[in-house]
Design a protein around this motif. Structure first.
Motif, PDB file in Angstrom:
ATOM      1  N   ILE A 267       0.883  -1.177   0.000  1.00  0.00           N
ATOM      2  CA  ILE A 267       0.000   0.000   0.000  1.00  0.00           C
ATOM      3  C   ILE A 267       0.913   1.217   0.000  1.00  0.00           C
ATOM      4  O   ILE A 267       1.674   1.426   0.952  1.00  0.00           O
ATOM      5  CB  ILE A 267      -0.930   0.017   1.234  1.00  0.00           C
ATOM      6  N   LEU A 268       0.869   1.978  -1.080  1.00  0.00           N
ATOM      7  CA  LEU A 268       1.798   3.104  -1.221  1.00  0.00           C
ATOM      8  C   LEU A 268       1.079   4.411  -0.915  1.00  0.00           C
ATOM      9  O   LEU A 268       0.364   4.954  -1.762  1.00  0.00           O
ATOM     10  CB  LEU A 268       2.414   3.096  -2.636  1.00  0.00           C
ATOM     11  N   SER A 269       1.275   4.878   0.318  1.00  0.00           N
ATOM     12  CA  SER A 269       0.577   6.102   0.721  1.00  0.00           C
ATOM     13  C   SER A 269       1.521   7.292   0.788  1.00  0.00           C
ATOM     14  O   SER A 269       1.094   8.388   1.122  1.00  0.00           O
ATOM     15  CB  SER A 269      -0.090   5.888   2.089  1.00  0.00           C
ATOM     16  N   ALA A 270       2.808   7.094   0.490  1.00  0.00           N
ATOM     17  CA  ALA A 270       3.768   8.205   0.600  1.00  0.00           C
ATOM     18  C   ALA A 270       3.454   9.302  -0.412  1.00  0.00           C
ATOM     19  O   ALA A 270       2.956   9.031  -1.507  1.00  0.00           O
ATOM     20  CB  ALA A 270       5.184   7.679   0.366  1.00  0.00           C
ATOM     21  N   ALA A 271       3.756  10.518  -0.007  1.00  0.00           N
ATOM     22  CA  ALA A 271       3.633  11.657  -0.923  1.00  0.00           C
ATOM     23  C   ALA A 271       5.024  11.874  -1.520  1.00  0.00           C
ATOM     24  O   ALA A 271       5.852  12.612  -0.974  1.00  0.00           O
ATOM     25  CB  ALA A 271       3.166  12.890  -0.160  1.00  0.00           C
ATOM     26  N   ALA A 273       7.906  13.050  -3.969  1.00  0.00           N
ATOM     27  CA  ALA A 273       8.145  14.195  -4.848  1.00  0.00           C
ATOM     28  C   ALA A 273       8.309  13.686  -6.274  1.00  0.00           C
ATOM     29  O   ALA A 273       9.087  12.758  -6.523  1.00  0.00           O
ATOM     30  CB  ALA A 273       9.412  14.923  -4.409  1.00  0.00           C
ATOM     31  N   ASP A 274       7.561  14.262  -7.184  1.00  0.00           N
ATOM     32  CA  ASP A 274       7.668  13.817  -8.580  1.00  0.00           C
ATOM     33  C   ASP A 274       8.995  14.252  -9.199  1.00  0.00           C
ATOM     34  O   ASP A 274       9.482  13.610 -10.121  1.00  0.00           O
ATOM     35  CB  ASP A 274       6.502  14.383  -9.396  1.00  0.00           C
ATOM     36  N   TYR A 275       9.546  15.376  -8.689  1.00  0.00           N
ATOM     37  CA  TYR A 275      10.788  15.904  -9.266  1.00  0.00           C
ATOM     38  C   TYR A 275      11.826  16.169  -8.181  1.00  0.00           C
ATOM     39  O   TYR A 275      11.484  16.417  -7.032  1.00  0.00           O
ATOM     40  CB  TYR A 275      10.511  17.223 -10.003  1.00  0.00           C
ATOM     41  N   ILE A 303       7.610   4.980  -8.058  1.00  0.00           N
ATOM     42  CA  ILE A 303       7.706   3.720  -7.300  1.00  0.00           C
ATOM     43  C   ILE A 303       6.480   2.847  -7.566  1.00  0.00           C
ATOM     44  O   ILE A 303       6.597   1.645  -7.829  1.00  0.00           O
ATOM     45  CB  ILE A 303       7.834   4.019  -5.780  1.00  0.00           C
ATOM     46  N   LEU A 304       5.308   3.477  -7.515  1.00  0.00           N
ATOM     47  CA  LEU A 304       4.062   2.718  -7.679  1.00  0.00           C
ATOM     48  C   LEU A 304       4.002   2.060  -9.056  1.00  0.00           C
ATOM     49  O   LEU A 304       3.672   0.873  -9.174  1.00  0.00           O
ATOM     50  CB  LEU A 304       2.881   3.675  -7.470  1.00  0.00           C
ATOM     51  N   ALA A 305       4.346   2.826 -10.095  1.00  0.00           N
ATOM     52  CA  ALA A 305       4.290   2.263 -11.450  1.00  0.00           C
ATOM     53  C   ALA A 305       5.318   1.137 -11.594  1.00  0.00           C
ATOM     54  O   ALA A 305       5.061   0.115 -12.242  1.00  0.00           O
ATOM     55  CB  ALA A 305       4.540   3.357 -12.481  1.00  0.00           C
TER      56      ALA A 305
HETATM   57  N1  CTP Z   1       3.912   7.581  -6.162  1.00  0.00           N
HETATM   58  C1  CTP Z   1       5.069   6.823  -6.172  1.00  0.00           C
HETATM   59  N2  CTP Z   1       6.215   7.318  -6.708  1.00  0.00           N
HETATM   60  C2  CTP Z   1       6.233   8.551  -7.266  1.00  0.00           C
HETATM   61  C3  CTP Z   1       5.047   9.330  -7.298  1.00  0.00           C
HETATM   62  C4  CTP Z   1       3.914   8.820  -6.725  1.00  0.00           C
HETATM   63  O1  CTP Z   1       5.055   5.708  -5.645  1.00  0.00           O
HETATM   64  N3  CTP Z   1       7.353   9.010  -7.777  1.00  0.00           N
HETATM   65  C5  CTP Z   1       2.679   7.001  -5.632  1.00  0.00           C
HETATM   66  C6  CTP Z   1       2.134   7.635  -4.391  1.00  0.00           C
HETATM   67  O2  CTP Z   1       2.642   7.032  -3.215  1.00  0.00           O
HETATM   68  C7  CTP Z   1       0.639   7.383  -4.532  1.00  0.00           C
HETATM   69  C8  CTP Z   1       0.418   7.400  -6.025  1.00  0.00           C
HETATM   70  O3  CTP Z   1       1.696   7.192  -6.598  1.00  0.00           O
HETATM   71  O4  CTP Z   1       0.285   6.098  -4.096  1.00  0.00           O
HETATM   72  C9  CTP Z   1      -0.231   8.633  -6.589  1.00  0.00           C
HETATM   73  O5  CTP Z   1       0.617   9.705  -6.673  1.00  0.00           O
HETATM   74  P1  CTP Z   1       0.173  11.035  -7.448  1.00  0.00           P
HETATM   75  O6  CTP Z   1       1.252  12.023  -7.180  1.00  0.00           O
HETATM   76  O7  CTP Z   1      -1.211  11.380  -7.117  1.00  0.00           O
HETATM   77  O8  CTP Z   1       0.142  10.544  -8.911  1.00  0.00           O
HETATM   78  P2  CTP Z   1       1.065  10.792 -10.112  1.00  0.00           P
HETATM   79  O9  CTP Z   1       1.183   9.478 -10.763  1.00  0.00           O
HETATM   80  O10 CTP Z   1       2.303  11.473  -9.651  1.00  0.00           O
HETATM   81  O11 CTP Z   1       0.216  11.680 -11.064  1.00  0.00           O
HETATM   82  P3  CTP Z   1      -0.039  13.252 -11.156  1.00  0.00           P
HETATM   83  O12 CTP Z   1       1.050  13.933 -10.401  1.00  0.00           O
HETATM   84  O13 CTP Z   1       0.012  13.467 -12.591  1.00  0.00           O
HETATM   85  O14 CTP Z   1      -1.384  13.439 -10.555  1.00  0.00           O
END
Ligand code: CTP
Length: 392
Positions: A267-271, A273-275, A303-305
């Protein structure tokens, strides 16, 4: 788990409210059942307030078969303190009040007892024989401990401390809980992406939802690998949660991808950072005199993908989505794109839901078309709902 705390009439009953509080903190739902003598030591009001549920103490009060409905509700019964009297009654099959009746009805579910009495009473052959009988039926005894007793003497007879009893409950759940034998991965908290030696890019995630998920999974008997970004939260030591503390998205990625193959689910609930900054200076960056500053950012691994790509048959993968527009459609798209089994949708529009607060309100979308909506609940209650939904 749904746990009933049974309280009998010994001085150690004054510790029962603390036990109830610790069990609730560990993510369990608790109801109390007490004998008439127990209520000489601890009040109904106290027990109902700490448990948040009506006390069961009178066999005839409701005029219904409450010992049976309470037995059906409970998944474990913890008797603390357990006097020589209740131990003797159960060993002899006597059911003459609310708690002893409940105990006999509870014969097919786990029972833990924390005996407490004077040391000579404890040493009495009748008590020892009764304890052995209960043990042979699978009832687990915690303590009694050695130390100073209420009657002024020292010896074996003190009730074990509430923390010890909670540990014992956790041990029993490892073997009897619905997720016994399973390992789950949880990610929690924010990630920090370093700019230089003193600055970072972060977010407001507190980690509370992920920690509540880890505790609830452990409460259901699972072993948990909790990979968390920077947070001040801690897991109580009585839990089977292995905490991996990381800072950046890349560290979280490394830890999560390493443990996922051995897990039943994640269960991936972490926020995350995308960048992150393309470069991290190893010293504190100085103002360079110009008006502004431009940071070049590069994308972090998802990570999730990645876990969605690694997922084997039988593994369950759950993601979170925090959306502001077209919530359901976006969440559904994410579920498919990342190969998830469930996605938990948080809406920032809901008051009391999201970052930092103790409550949350979620909408769980299943790949199988299922939809589960929660009212505004504590993060512990939301965690239980998520786990019940994704493991059923
Ligand atoms: N997540 C992750 N790794 C990342 C970004 C997000 O594992 N680099 C995981 C989060 O833990 C969460 C899910 O992806 O479970 C959703 O993240 P979210 O930021 O909402 O989705 P994104 O795929 O980043 O899409 P967008 O920013 O375009 O909404």
């Amino acid at each position: 788990m749904k746990i009933i705390v049974g309280i009998t009439g010994g001085i150690a009953a004054y510790k029962a409210p603390e036990l109830v509080r610790l069990l609730k903190k560990a993510g369990h739902e608790v109801r109390c059942a007490a004998t008439g003598h127990a209520l000489e030591f601890v009040t109904r009001v106290t027990l109902e307030t700490v448990s948040g549920a009506p006390l069961y103490s009178d066999l005839f009060a409701s005029g219904r078969t409450e010992h049976i409905s309470l037995k059906d509700w409970g998944e474990m019964l913890v008797v603390a303190p357990a006097t020589a009297n209740i131990i003797g009654k159960v060993a002899s099959g006597i059911a003459d009040d609310a708690l002893s009746t409940l105990l006999l009805a509870f014969s097919s579910k786990p029972v833990v007892m924390a005996p407490a009495m004077n040391c000579e009473m404890w040493a009495h052959p009748a008590v020892q024989r009764n304890v052995e009988t209960l043990k042979s039926w699978g009832i687990r005894m915690v303590g009694p401990a050695e130390g100073e007793l209420a009657c002024g003497v020292s010896g074996v007879g003190r009730m074990s401390e509430p923390e010890e009893i909670v540990k014992s409950v956790a041990t029993v759940l490892q073997h009897t809980g619905p997720l016994a034998g399973q390992r789950w991965l949880v990610t929690a908290g924010p990630t920090y992406e370093r700019i230089d030696s003193v600055r970072f890019i972060g977010n407001y995630s507190s980690g509370k939802m992920g920690f509540a998920l880890a505790e609830a999974l452990a409460g259901a008997g699972a072993e948990v690998e909790l990979v968390t970004g920077p947070t001040s939260l801690n897991i109580s030591t009585s839990r089977r949660v292995n905490v991996h503390r990381v800072e950046s998205a890349r560290e979280m990625y490394a830890a999560a991808t390493e443990v996922f193959p051995s897990c039943h689910g994640a269960i991936l609930s972490a926020a995350v950072a995308d960048y992150r900054p393309a470069e991290c200076a190893d010293h504190k960056l100085k103002k360079n005199g110009s008006e502004g500053m431009t940071l070049e950012l590069v994308q972090n691994p998802d990570i999730l993908a990645t876990l969605g790509g690694m997922k084997r048959e039988g593994q369950t993968l759950v993601g979170f989505a925090l959306e502001t527009d077209n919530e359901e459609a976006n969440a559904q798209r994410k579920l498919e794109k990342k190969n998830l089994d469930y996605i938990v949708l948080n809406s920032l529009r809901d008051k009391g839901a999201g970052f930092g607060v103790d409550t949350n309100k979620v909408y769980i979308i299943g790949r199988d078309g299922s939809r589960t909506e929660s009212p505004l609940l504590s993060k512990q209650e939301v965690a239980r709902l998520i786990i019940n939904t994704v493991t059923s």
